[in-house]
Each structure stands twice: as structure tokens, then as C-alpha cells.
Design an enzyme around this catalytic site. Structure first.
Site, mmCIF file in Angstrom:
data_model
loop_
_atom_site.group_PDB
_atom_site.id
_atom_site.type_symbol
_atom_site.label_atom_id
_atom_site.label_comp_id
_atom_site.label_asym_id
_atom_site.label_seq_id
_atom_site.Cartn_x
_atom_site.Cartn_y
_atom_site.Cartn_z
ATOM 1 C CG PHE A 142 3.199 6.358 1.170
ATOM 2 C CD1 PHE A 142 4.229 5.938 0.340
ATOM 3 C CD2 PHE A 142 3.494 6.670 2.481
ATOM 4 C CE1 PHE A 142 5.523 5.833 0.818
ATOM 5 C CE2 PHE A 142 4.783 6.550 2.969
ATOM 6 C CZ PHE A 142 5.799 6.140 2.138
ATOM 7 C CD1 TRP A 163 -2.961 1.481 0.879
ATOM 8 C CD2 TRP A 163 -1.375 2.433 2.130
ATOM 9 N NE1 TRP A 163 -3.403 2.731 1.232
ATOM 10 C CE2 TRP A 163 -2.444 3.337 2.003
ATOM 11 C CE3 TRP A 163 -0.263 2.809 2.877
ATOM 12 C CZ2 TRP A 163 -2.443 4.600 2.590
ATOM 13 C CZ3 TRP A 163 -0.246 4.065 3.460
ATOM 14 C CH2 TRP A 163 -1.327 4.942 3.311
ATOM 15 C CG HIS A 164 3.407 2.197 3.254
ATOM 16 N ND1 HIS A 164 2.855 1.106 3.882
ATOM 17 C CD2 HIS A 164 3.279 3.229 4.130
ATOM 18 C CE1 HIS A 164 2.429 1.464 5.083
ATOM 19 N NE2 HIS A 164 2.667 2.736 5.255
ATOM 20 N N GLY A 165 3.691 1.775 -1.424
ATOM 21 C CA GLY A 165 4.320 2.104 -2.695
ATOM 22 C C GLY A 165 4.618 0.864 -3.498
#
Lengths: 462, 336
Positions: free
Chosen positions: A462, A318-320
Site C-alpha cells: 500500500f 488509499w489501500h490500493g
């Protein structure tokens, strides 16, 4: 437009003026217009995307509710909404990642698509997904008003970097909106200032040290790398927690309460405790909508560990779109599994040892999180053990780390938590002078020691 | 209540003045000099902590020296240049001029460096101080951007079209009112806030970012290049005519990266300034390769500081020592 810029001060003053002048029934429209204006400053093209996401979420929510007797149609409406959000995410955030990895697997060369990642995409798509699941589960009723739903998705204080707000927390506030009042301005102003100090006074200053160390880890010795890692741990906490406080403060000035996002995470005594304190709106989202949907802990033990790993791997992703974030998520997933095994065996660690181990582990996981790629992470890890090179110890960094450590230490001893709502309340009499002087010292400290250029918030990417 | 609040705030301001004065910056004590503009006042105290750390008092000319003694040694080397020579990033005993002075016991090394000084200003500083210091030798320290800076100078020409005099448009002597001069000269807090926020506020009000504009390319061509070369020749010839022996020192322009990679900038100015000096028979000492090779050998950056970033910025104490040792070996050239 970041909250710590002069542009935002002008924008916010204009919004307050507009709210003051407009009749109460138009407040939602004013907030919606300003929220879209706020987003347009980043990139006007993505207003359409924001509207599309809101439109799909609103339509699917109504369809789920209309078909609450017909399970099949209800499920279809839910999946239509969820898949639409995932497709938007997949295209804008992960397309190049998929292409790169497919090309590596197939042994062919690939070209990157020219895709710009819309800021805050991961946050507002997750909000819409949580809304749809809540309506599907019957936890809330679908929002009939387009205006209110569009405002829920686009509400500017939390639009670009959270906290991820649940519809059941936000939509009722629109109906009972009290507008702007002095108590909220006073309280919200204090929360905003707390966030501003975290961002400008601590995170931005530490960034001046962390950025060069993480960009060339092979240049520095082990001591510098450890200091850089510690500084980054504090930087990312103060940056994101600072942003969350600023968002919560701004929302409160406007008359809305947003959920807390951090509860002194570096005081956690276990990794599970850490995830109850760090980025609470995301971790609770992952728990409620992914982990529980997968079966949570009410399935066979092996499946529970798999659920934990899937949740944390996707949480990392989800963060990248990078293997570094997958590695970060995997490290946390493994740690959560080990913690579960340990706990089920009935073992307990003394809280100080538990804290030390948790902190050291979390610290090490920031290496893949911050490094540009996998190779650089490995260089950093090996440098922590045997790095030789420049010994760079910046006195200001030591001072800031000591200050943050001291605050944490005091809070740990007093068993208190600094959260958005644990701030000073309005006072009168003799204490007033003390408050005014304290605020004056705070402003002077910011003026004298703050860096002149504020960097963007880390979580905007993000 | 109001008086109490006002008193508490005033007391806080006084304490902040004290904090800044003790730990951040000294007040800017300046005087107006017609050829140079506003310069440091004689004997002004200096505290700088933005880059490195320095604390000392200036000499009777407002420069980074101990007070000039009444009797001067036979050999007097006038070291002139910009902030690299001025060296407000290290303690006085650590800069290369002081270190050379310490080693060359029979000579006086006079530090005439002043921040932002291009060669035309260095010439003006020399002309202003030559009667007091009576230099026998000149070490003119320059860097590549000085060619570009020279092209910005104004000129007064002879009847035959040659350069008679170079000058720069200075602030008017009244640019700072006596009140402002007094405030800057006595308040570290005001000086600090002015330095820190003046550019940003101006950029915000006018939309022009002075810092960015000053970082434009220093590449010259055509008439502007010709003019800069002509001015450089004029500066060199003016120094030569003074009778003392002149040496040009090219200051290091090196950045350090990971893996002991040092990058020396090769810029137009560096090449042209060197070539023109050599044509006039003036020895040129180039310190670039010294700074590159030393880093490759030792991994120790000679530029940058613990409170900014190693690898970028001004010369640090280690770099000054390195430079002093190297120049010490060039004694026969400088004191020829």
C-alpha cells in the site's frame, strides 16, 4: 529488506555501531544516511522521489509560515504542497486504474503504463501532507532544518509501512534526542520481539493456509472458506500489527517513540470503536485531515453521512487502486453511517452482541480486501453460504486461531489491551530467572515452529 | 544465581527435546551402507509430521515394512522406488504397498522405497536385499525426473564399452563423525533444527541456494540424454536378468486446481522411460490418468495433506487407497 530477515539484523547492527562511534551532533546525519540506504535496497531509483517529496514538503512548509499574514499566499503554498503529493500518488499509484476505468467508460482498449509503485509511497506522502496542514493551521512551526525534515520523511522504521507519524510528535524528539541507551534497547527489544512473534509465528504460518484458499475459493467447501476468512482476519492483524510493533521497537532502540497503531481491534464493540483501534495512525489521519476538513459532524446531518462515506471511500482507495478496496471502504462507510443513525436514535446493544456483530461485519469486509478482484470476491461470498468442494481443516491453523482467541479473551476479561507500551519492564532478583527462561522458550518456539521463509508484510503493497 | 539459570535452561532444553520427539520428528538413526550411503538404521522409530502424519518402526533392513517373517510365501513382490513408495506421509497400513499386501493374501508385498531413489539406486537396493527377500516379481516405481537423475549416475564400463555397473558418489563413511551420528540418532531437537536451517545457513554463507538449484529444468538433450537412456536400459535389463517378472509403474505427477481441474505433467522423462521399457517387452502401468480422472469425477484430491496443501506434494491416504485398488485390478500383469 524486511525486519524479520538476516540482512536487516546486519544492517541494524551496523547502524548501532555507527551511532555508537559517531559524536552526538552527527546522529541525525547517520540516521538519515542509513534511512536512505534502507530505502535504496528496495529500489535505488526512488531515492530521488523520496528526496523530491521531502524537498517540496520542506519548501512549502517554510512558505506557509513565511506568509502567515497573507492568507492567499499561505493557501497557495499549502495547495502547491498538497497537489504535488496528490500528483505523485496519482501517477505512481492510480494512473493505470484511471486509464483502465476511463477506457471501460469510453468503450476503447487501453494499455497499461509501465509504472513501478514505490514502496511506502502512501505513507510518506501522507506524512508530508499532515505536516503541511499542521503548519497551515498553526498547530506547529515549520521545520527550518532540511536535515531534520528529510529524516522525518525518511526515518526507516516507519518509512515503508507506517505508523504514519505526525511532525509534531517526531520533530521535537530530534531536538531532544537522548541517543541509544540500555533501557530503550531492553524495552524496544521486547516490543520488537512481540511484533516478530506476531509476524513470523502467527501471520506467516496462517498465510500458508490463507493464500491457497483465497487464490482458488471455488475449490473449497463453506467450512474451509469460513476458516480461511477467520485465518486471514488474524493474519492481516498480526502481520500489520506485528510490523508496527517491530517498527516501534526499532525506533525505541534508536531513542524515538512512535505512536501506537493498534489497540486489540477485534475486541471492538461497534464499528466506530473498531476504527479507534485499527490502524490508528491512518484512521486518525483521515479524521483530522479529511473528515474534519470536509466539515466533520458540525454540518447538516445529510452532509455528515456524505463526509463519512467520502472519508471511508478514499480510505479504501488509499489501500490500493482497485474497486475491491473501494467496495471495502464503502462497506465500512455504510456501517459507520448506520451506526451513527442507531446511536442518534438512542439505541444501545449489549456489548457482547455489539462485539459479535462488529466482528462478523469486519470479517466479511476482509473478503473484498483480500480477493484479487471483484468476481473472485463474489465467488468467495457465495462459497461462504453454499461452497462445495474440498474440506481442508489445517490443525495448526485451528491451534493458532485458538491461541489468538485465548489472548483476546483474557484481555477482554481483564479489560486490558496489548499495546506497544504494555510490555514487560526491567526486573531483578528471582523474577530474572523466570524472564530468562520465558525468553528462551520463546526463541525455541520460534526456531522449532516458524516457517523458514518469511513473506513480505502485507501493508508494504500500500 | 548462574547455576540456577543454567539449570533452568538445561531443564527447558530437555523439555523441548521431549516436545519435538512427541509431536514433530523422531531422531535420525542412521547407519552407513557402502553402496547406498547413510540409510535408516534397522528398527528405527519414525515420526514425521511435516507433511501428513506417520508414526511407526522400520523393519530389520531400515525400510517401511513389518519385520520380515522367517518363512516367506511363494510369491514375493519387491516394490521399489522413491519417497512415493516409501510413504512416510501416511501410516503404514495406509500406503498402497501395505494395502496390496493385505488384499493379495497369497503374496508378500515388500516395500523397498527409499527417499530420493532413482532407478540406479533402486537396483542397488534390490541387489542388496535379494538374498533376504528372494523376490519373484519386481514392481519398479519411477517418475519423469528419474531420467534426469539417471544421467547423474557414475558408471563402470566393460571392455566392449557397455555399462557394467552404475553407482553414485556417496558421502564417505566418515562424513558423520561417531559423535554427530550419536547426537542425530538421539536428539529429535538437533535433527529437526539441522533439517530446517542447514540449507538456509549454507545459502546465506555461500550465496548458493541448493533448493533452487535442485528445481532446475529436467530437460535432457544430446549425449546426456543418450547416456540417461543407456543407463535406464541397463537398469531394466539387470532386473530382467534376475529372472523375476518386472513391471514398471509410472507414479502420478498430478497437480489439482480449482473447479476440479487436474493437471498431469507430460514430461520428456515420462515418455522416454515408458517407450524404452515397452521396447524391452516390459509392461508399463501409468497411474497419471487414474489420478486425473478420479479427481474430475469426485473432486477428492489424492495428493496433498491437511497440514500442507491439498493438490501438491506426496500421495495422501486416499491416493494410496486409489492406487492400491487400481493395482489390485492389475494383478494378472504384476504377478504374471
Amino acid at each position: 529488506m524486511i525486519f524479520s530477515s538476516i540482512d536487516f539484523v546486519i544492517f541494524f547492527a551496523a547502524l548501532l555501531l555507527a551511532l555508537w562511534l559517531a559524536p552526538k551532533r552527527l546522529h541525525s546525519w547517520v540516521l538519515l544516511a542509513f534511512s536512505y540506504g534502507f530505502y535504496a535496497v528496495w529500489d535505488v531509483r526512488f531515492l530521488l522521489l523520496l528526496a523530491f517529496v521531502s524537498f517540496v514538503g520542506h519548501g512549502c512548509g517554510l512558505a506557509i509560515e513565511r506568509n502567515h499574514q497573507q492568507q492567499k499566499n499561505k493557501n497557495r503554498a499549502l495547495w502547491l504542497g498538497i497537489v504535488s503529493m496528490l500528483l505523485v500518488l496519482a501517477y505512481f499509484k492510480y494512473a493505470n486504474f484511471f486509464i483502465d476505468n476511463a477506457a471501460v467508460l469510453l468503450g476503447i482498449s487501453s494499455e497499461h503504463l509501465n509504472i513501478v509503485l514505490p514502496v511506502g509511497l502512501s505513507f510518506f506522502t501522507f506524512q508530508v501532507m499532515s505536516y503541511l496542514v499542521d503548519v497551515w493551521r498553526g498547530d506547529i512551526r515549520a521545520c527550518a532544518s532540511k536535515k531534520e525534515f528529510f529524516l522525518y520523511v525518511a526515518f526507516f522504521p516507519q518509512l515503508v509501512a507506517g505508523p504514519i507519524v505526525r511532525a509534531k510528535d517526531f520533530l521535537p524528539q530530534l531536538q531532544q534526542h537522548v541517543g541509544v541507551n540500555w533501557d530503550y534497547i531492553y524495552l524496544g527489544g521486547q516490543i520488537f520481539t512481540l511484533g516478530f512473534i506476531q509476524k513470523v509465528f502467527i501471520a506467516d504460518r496462517l498465510a500458508m493456509f490463507c493464500d491457497p484458499v483465497f487464490s482458488s475459493p471455488s475449490l473449497y467447501d463453506a467450512t474451509t472458506l469460513w476458516l480461511g476468512l477467520l485465518a486471514y482476519a488474524v493474519q492481516i492483524f498480526c502481520d500489520f500489527s506485528g510490523y508496527s510493533h517491530m517498527a516501534i521497537g526499532i525506533a525505541l532502540v534508536l531513542g524515538f517513540k512512535l505512536p501506537e497503531n493498534f489497540r486489540m481491534p477485534y475486541l471492538a464493540t461497534s464499528i466506530a470503536d473498531f476504527w479507534r483501534r485499527w490502524h490508528i495512525s491512518l484512521s486518525s489521519w483521515l479524521r483530522d485531515y479529511l473528515y474534519i476538513s470536509l466539515g466533520g459532524s458540525r454540518v447538516a446531518p445529510n452532509k455528515v453521512y456524505m463526509n463519512l462515506m467520502i472519508t471511508m471511500l478514499l480510505g479504501g482507495l488509499w489501500h490500493g487502486a482497485s474497486w475491491n478496496f473501494v467496495l471495502w471502504g464503502a462497506m465500512h462507510g455504510v456501517a459507520l453511517c448506520l451506526h451513527r443513525v442507531w446511536k442518534q436514535a438512542g439505541c444501545e446493544l449489549p456489548s457482547l452482541l455489539g462485539w459479535a456483530l462488529t466482528f462478523l461485519f469486519v470479517l466479511l469486509t476482509w473478503v473484498p480486501f483480500r480477493c484479487a478482484d471483484f468476481d473472485q470476491s463474489m465467488i468467495y461470498f457465495s462459497g461462504l453460504l453454499s461452497g462445495r468442494g474440498i474440506h481442508w481443516v489445517m490443525p495448526q491453523v485451528i491451534g493458532l486461531l485458538a491461541l489468538v482467541g485465548l489472548v483476546h479473551g483474557v484481555m477482554a476479561c481483564r479489560q486490558q489491551q496489548i499495546g506497544a507500551w504494555h510490555v514487560l519492564l526491567p526486573v531483578s532478583g528471582k523474577e530474572k530467572i523466570l524472564h530468562i527462561v520465558a525468553w528462551f522458550w520463546l526463541v525455541m518456539a520460534l526456531l522449532v515452529w516458524s516457517p523458514t521463509n518469511s513473506s513480505p508484510f502485507i501493508y508494504f503493497q500500500f | 544465581m548462574r547455576w540456577k539459570i543454567a539449570g533452568a535452561l538445561f531443564g527447558s532444553l530437555v523439555l523441548w527435546e521431549l516436545i519435538v520427539r512427541l509431536f514433530v520428528l523422531s531422531p535420525a538413526q542412521e547407519v552407513f551402507e557402502p553402496r547406498l550411503g547413510y540409510v535408516h538404521a534397522p528398527h528405527a522409530p519414525i515420526l514425521r509430521t511435516y507433511e501428513g502424519y506417520a508414526r511407526f518402526a522400520l523393519d530389520q533392513f531400515g525400510l517401511n515394512n513389518d519385520v520380515l517373517p522367517a518363512t516367506l510365501p511363494e510369491k514375493r513382490v519387491f516394490v521399489v522406488g522413491d519417497s512415493f513408495v516409501e510413504a512416510y506421509q501416511v501410516m503404514r497400513t495406509e500406503n498402497f504397498v501395505s494395502r496390496l499386501d493385505e488384499v493379495w493374501r497369497d503374496s508378500l508385498l515388500f516395500n523397498a522405497g527409499s527417499s530420493g531413489a532413482a532407478p540406479d539406486k533402486s537396483l542397488a537396493v534390490y541387489e542388496l536385499l535379494k538374498s533376504s527377500v528372494r523376490p519373484t516379481h519386481v514392481l519398479l516405481c519411477v517418475n519423469a525426473s528419474d531420467l534426469y537423475e539417471l544421467s547423474l549416475a557414475k558408471t563402470k564400463r566393460n571392455a566392449d564399452g557397455g555399462v557394467q555397473h552404475l553407482w553414485r558418489k556417496q558421502d564417505a563413511p566418515t562424513a558423520l563423525t561417531p559423535l554427530k551420528l550419536w547426537i542425530y540418532g538421539h536428539s529429535s531437537l538437533v535433527t529437526h533444527l539441522k533439517w530446517k536451517y542447514e540449507n538456509d545457513i549454507r545459502a546465506w554463507l555461500t550465496g548458493k541456494n541448493g533448493k533452487m538449484e535442485s528445481r532446475q529444468s529436467h530437460q535432457l538433450s544430446g549425449k546426456r540424454l543418450q547416456r540417461a537412456v543407456e543407463y535406464w536400459q541397463f537398469v531394466l535389463q539387470s532386473f530382467q536378468q534376475e529372472g523375476g517378472s518386472l513391471t514398471v509403474l509410472m507414479m502420478p505427477e498430478v497437480e489439482y486446481f480449482s473447479g476440479q481441474v487436474a493437471k498431469a505433467k507430460v514430461r520428456q522423462g515420462r515418455v522416454i522411460l515408458t517407450d524404452e521399457a515397452v521396447k524391452l517387452g516390459i509392461p508399463v502401468l501409468d497411474s497419471n490418468s487414474l489420478f486425473v480422472q478420479n479427481f474430475q469425477k469426485t473432486g477428492e484430491p489424492a495428493i496433498g495433506f491437511a497440514n500442507t496443501h491439498y493438490g501438491k506434494g506426496h500421495i495422501n491416504a486416499y491416493g494410496h487407497q486409489l492406487l492400491a485398488n487400481w493395482l489390485g485390478a492389475q494383478r494378472s500383469v504384476i504377478l504374471r
